[in-house]
Motif scaffolding. Structure first.
Motif, short mmCIF file in Angstrom:
data_model
loop_
_atom_site.label_atom_id
_atom_site.label_comp_id
_atom_site.label_asym_id
_atom_site.label_seq_id
_atom_site.Cartn_x
_atom_site.Cartn_y
_atom_site.Cartn_z
N LEU A 530 0.83 -1.20 0.00
CA LEU A 530 0.00 0.00 0.00
C LEU A 530 0.87 1.25 0.00
CD1 LEU A 530 -2.85 -0.82 2.57
CD2 LEU A 530 -3.10 -0.50 0.11
N ASP A 533 2.18 1.86 -3.32
CA ASP A 533 1.12 1.90 -4.32
C ASP A 533 1.30 0.80 -5.37
OD1 ASP A 533 -1.26 2.86 -5.30
OD2 ASP A 533 -0.29 4.28 -6.67
N GLU A 534 1.68 -0.38 -4.90
CA GLU A 534 1.85 -1.53 -5.78
C GLU A 534 0.55 -2.34 -5.86
OE1 GLU A 534 6.58 -2.40 -4.74
OE2 GLU A 534 5.01 -3.76 -4.05
N ARG A 551 -8.93 -3.76 -1.68
CA ARG A 551 -8.19 -2.62 -1.11
C ARG A 551 -8.93 -2.06 0.11
NH1 ARG A 551 -4.18 0.84 -2.84
NH2 ARG A 551 -4.25 2.95 -1.98
#
Length: 613
Positions: A530, A533-534, A551
């Motif tokens: 997270l 931002d993968e 998510r």
């Protein structure tokens, strides 16, 4: 000595003898409603200490009436049992209830039906439906919503609390539930048992010759003019007062010593017998009438001699059974090692106070010597655990799919929010984990296994505990280590977050067999993704909708497992996050990622968490 022990137990459980003999003599209405005294008072008895609930016997030969709230509705009073169970059977009010099925819901009927609240002196319990009365602020009422009950010009009623609406909870009596029922207005009834029991403090006050008072919402024990509250001793103000002379002659110290000796002897010589009598008294006084008692022979018969085992818990095995009417049940047989009945009474006390679509229903019990069992509604799909873990294939794709996981997580959150805020008392579960979440035929989740639950006052923010309770891997840091904060409903939030993390990851949070060290602790591994931002790299994601749901579950779980309890959301806020969009969610601070003790132990303020880097 045995006779003395039985006498003490009898005094502790027989509350109808409590009264003020001078101003509030016992009275009778008829042969069934006979010898009433505190907390019931005659309509002619105007002294406040006479009782809480006014009874009117004057309109003979019509049935007696009882007023459960000052200035409230007068119910038709059918009977009263020695255990303190009042049976209400009001034919006039029942006719008014029938009109609810065809007309708009009527606020006055709900207000009339609402039972009284418990007080510092008296505990009130009944089988209730919780309705949430919400101001009409939506343009369209979702009448197809499964939680919608009815509406009128002023209010809309739901069986759950809707966020964004101004709602207040009300409790109204309903008929006993069927194993898979969803409560609605057709279950309302004006024929219901209401259990009225003195609190433990009031009973103890009586045993030392005192009287119980509700002093501005707080319990007060008045031991008469011979008692000096400031000095804590008996005094003799009148030379001719024989009662004072007697108490002075006996002496407080002698009385205390005598009580200690009696209780010590009872503990040493009659512990098993007392344990059995305590549970029997508890079952008589606290278990709702609709929860049926079964003999052990009946339990063996309904389970076909325990032929089909459904699972194994910390307190015993669970077996599939069938009642005489063909209804399927799950029978939880408790271990003999728990001989004092603590976990048995704890579970019954907690679950008998609940009535919610996401809480499993208790249908019956067995208490026969050392044999103890609890009979619950049967959940065809078993526990959530088997759908998210697979020991033989750790990479297995979710059976349920992300939409179902989101729906299940929301249902569990609503059930927990009800336990924390929707009941008359606050119930902390302390063992939220996939194994204790059951799924019905429609995969509706229900919270089960209240053996470790703790019942506390709704105003209590921090609860006291002598020892840690829960399952390793789900226990909040403050439960086993007080230096991290006080134990509260936020401890359940932590357990929920750990479970939500496992639901999203499809694996246990700690995987010692992982090849990559960074993957051993799942919350740490997923938090890094997270941060960078993968892609989350979770199994079963087939669409953008699945990606958003995954998510959302991950972010909510990380908020819930914050080490500081004050940084965790309450369950109401968790529901708001799950119902909202993933774009509105912020990534939480990185929590300390810990390896807790392998089993619950006595809390130690010197313990520390180990950060896994």
């Amino acid at each position: 000595m045995a006779t003395v022990a039985v006498l003490i137990l009898h005094v502790f459980t027989h509350f109808l003898v409590l009264s003020s003999a001078e101003n509030c003599p016992a009275f009778s209405c008829n042969k069934v409603i006979d010898k009433l005294s505190f907390p019931f008072k005659n309509k002619t008895q105007n002294f406040p200490e006479c009782g809480y609930y006014t009874v009117d016997c004057s309109d003979r030969p019509a049935p007696p009436k009882i007023q459960l709230k000052e200035g409230g509705y007068w119910f038709q009073f059918k009977s009263i049992a020695q255990s303190g169970t009042v049976l209400i059977n009001d034919s006039k009010l029942q006719e008014r209830i029938k009109n609810l099925e065809t007309n708009d819901c009527h606020d006055d009927i709900f207000s009339d039906l609402s039972p009284p609240s418990s007080s510092p002196i008296v505990n009130i319990s009944a089988h209730n439906l919780t309705l949430f009365r919400c101001n009409n602020t939506l343009d369209n009422t979702p009448s197809d919503d499964p939680y919608y009950a009815c509406r009128n010009e002023n209010y809309t009623y739901y069986t759950v609390s809707y966020d964004g609406l101004d709602c207040s909870a009300i409790h109204i009596p309903i008929l006993p539930p069927s194993p898979s029922s969803v409560y609605n207005l057709s279950a309302l009834t004006a024929k219901f048992p209401l259990q009225v029991q003195f609190t433990k403090e009031c009973t103890q006050c009586y045993t030392i010759g005192g009287k119980c008072f509700d002093y501005y919402g707080k319990f007060k024990c008045d031991r008469g003019e011979c008692w000096d509250d400031e000095k804590g001793v008996y005094k003799c103000e009148k030379a001719g007062d024989q009662i004072c002379r007697l108490k002075l002659g006996l002496g407080v110290a002698a009385g205390v010593v005598a009580l200690v000796v009696v209780y010590y002897c009872c503990y040493v010589w009659e512990k098993k017998r007392q344990d059995r009598q305590n549970v029997e008294a508890f079952l008589r006084n606290y278990v709702p009438l609709q929860v049926k008692g079964y003999s052990y022979l009946n339990v063996k018969k309904m389970t076909n001699s325990f032929k089909e085992k459904l699972g194994q818990g910390g307190y015993g095995g669970v077996y599939k059974g069938k009642l005489n009417d063909g209804c399927l049940v799950a029978v939880k047989v408790l271990n003999r090692s728990k001989g004092n009945g603590e976990e048995f009474m704890n579970e019954v006390a907690a679950i008998s106070r609940t009535s919610h679509v996401n809480i499993v229903s208790l249908l019956g019990f067995c208490f026969e010597g050392s044999k103890r069992a609890l009979i619950y509604e049967f959940m065809p799909n078993g526990s959530l655990e088997k759908f998210i873990f697979d020991a033989n294939n750790p990479q297995k794709v979710h059976h349920l799919g992300w939409e179902a996981l989101e729906r299940i997580s929301l249902g569990i959150a609503r059930g927990l929010e009800y336990l924390h805020r929707g009941c008359n008392t606050r119930i902390l579960h302390f063992d939220i984990k996939p194994h204790n979440i059951l799924l019905d035929e429609n995969f509706l989740p229900k919270i089960s296994d209240f053996g470790l639950a703790k019942i506390c006052d709704r105003k209590e923010s921090i609860v006291s505990m002598l020892y840690a309770r829960g399952t390793a891997g789900y226990i909040a840091p403050e439960v086993f280590c007080r230096s991290f904060g006080g134990v509260s409903h936020k401890s359940d939030v932590y357990s929920y977050g750990m479970m939500l993390s496992e639901m999203a990851g499809g694996r246990r949070n700690i995987n010692v067999e992982a090849e990559n060290t960074s993957e051993i602790y799942f919350p740490h591994w997923i938090y890094k993704r997270l941060e960078l931002d993968e892609e989350l790299g979770l199994h079963g994601i087939k669409s953008e909708e699945d990606k958003a749901r995954a998510r959302k579950l991950i972010i909510v779980s990380l908020w819930c497992i914050q080490t500081d309890p004050s940084n965790r959301p309450a369950m109401k806020e968790v529901i708001e996050m799950l119902e909202g969009s993933v774009e509105s969610l912020k990534i939480p601070p990185k929590p300390y990622l810990s390896s807790p003790a392998k089993s619950p132990a006595v809390a130690d303020s010197s313990c520390t968490l180990v950060s896994i880097q």
